[in-house]
Design a protein around this motif. Structure first.
Motif, PDB file in Angstrom:
ATOM      1  N   GLY A 126       0.813  -1.213   0.000  1.00 25.00           N
ATOM      2  CA  GLY A 126       0.000   0.000   0.000  1.00 25.00           C
ATOM      3  C   GLY A 126       0.848   1.265   0.000  1.00 25.00           C
ATOM      4  N   VAL A 127       1.972   1.234   0.711  1.00 27.26           N
ATOM      5  CA  VAL A 127       2.905   2.364   0.697  1.00 27.26           C
ATOM      6  C   VAL A 127       3.429   2.566  -0.726  1.00 27.26           C
ATOM      7  N   GLY A 128       3.757   1.443  -1.373  1.00 27.63           N
ATOM      8  CA  GLY A 128       4.209   1.524  -2.757  1.00 27.63           C
ATOM      9  C   GLY A 128       3.139   2.068  -3.681  1.00 27.63           C
ATOM     10  N   PHE A 129       1.880   1.711  -3.444  1.00 32.14           N
ATOM     11  CA  PHE A 129       0.771   2.243  -4.241  1.00 32.14           C
ATOM     12  C   PHE A 129       0.716   3.771  -4.147  1.00 32.14           C
ATOM     13  N   ALA A 130       0.989   4.289  -2.956  1.00 31.29           N
ATOM     14  CA  ALA A 130       0.934   5.742  -2.758  1.00 31.29           C
ATOM     15  C   ALA A 130       1.970   6.457  -3.613  1.00 31.29           C
ATOM     16  N   VAL A 131       3.203   5.962  -3.592  1.00 27.46           N
ATOM     17  CA  VAL A 131       4.257   6.638  -4.339  1.00 27.46           C
ATOM     18  C   VAL A 131       4.117   6.424  -5.843  1.00 27.46           C
TER      19      VAL A 131
END
Length: 199
Positions: A126-131
């Motif tokens: 999910g953190v990767g989705f944000a960036v």
């Protein structure tokens, strides 16, 4: 990130929960539809919510890390994938293995613990989705639904097929996540400019 890549990511992330669903099916022995539904609901819900939490955390720092987003994706997905592969070879006791009543594996406390444990990887993704500016609503729905279906089936797979598929599911999920991380990195460094896979 394309729709197809999100779908493939969802399947890869669901492999940990799928493996545990297989284990539940093995332990229960005569699992029914209600028990499969309960397992699938817990895992699908947590697997869908965790990327949202990760996205909310990541979006706060988006402006600071956009220049290295491809490195973050590579490291996160590579680490998660390697961890899944490594853990598939660990000979650890199965939850509730020694229980006189295998259905204790489906009590609320145990299911919440298992759901959190199998969805931590989705939090990092999910953190990767944000960036990567992924549509989080679409991603959450896809991940949750795919995990639900996969885990529902997993209970019955475990009931009939045994432990072999459990290990293979974790290995497959790990390999897929690593490949997606590499793909994102290569795309953002323009090394896949002429390759149309997943576009």
């Amino acid at each position: 990130m394309s729709l197809l890549t999100i779908i493939v990511t969802a399947f890869a992330l669901s492999m940990d929960a799928f493996a545990v669903s297989i284990t539940n099916g093995i332990l229960l022995g005569d699992a029914n539809g209600k028990e499969a539904l309960k397992t699938a609901t817990y895992f699908g819900l947590f697997q869908g919510v965790m990327p949202l939490i990760g996205w909310l955390l990541g979006i706060k720092f988006q402006d600071y890390i956009t220049k290295i987003d491809h490195w973050i994706a590579l490291i996160l997905l590579g680490f998660i994938g390697a961890k899944m592969i490594y853990e598939s070879f660990k000979d650890e006791p199965i939850v509730c293995e020694n229980s006189e009543n295998p259905r204790e594996c489906l009590n609320t406390k145990t299911m919440i613990m298992l759901s959190i444990a199998t969805s931590i990887d989705a939090l990092a993704v999910g953190v990767g989705f944000a960036v990567l500016r992924v549509s989080i609503v679409q991603a959450v729905i896809i991940i949750g639904l795919i995990t639900f279906v996969v885990c529902f089936m997993g209970v019955f797979v475990g009931k009939h097929c045994g432990l072999l598929l459990k290990k293979n599911a974790e290995i497959l999920g790990g390999v897929v996540l690593i490949l997606i991380g590499v793909k994102i990195f290569l795309e953002h460094t323009n090394l896949l400019a002429n390759i149309k896979i997943f576009h």
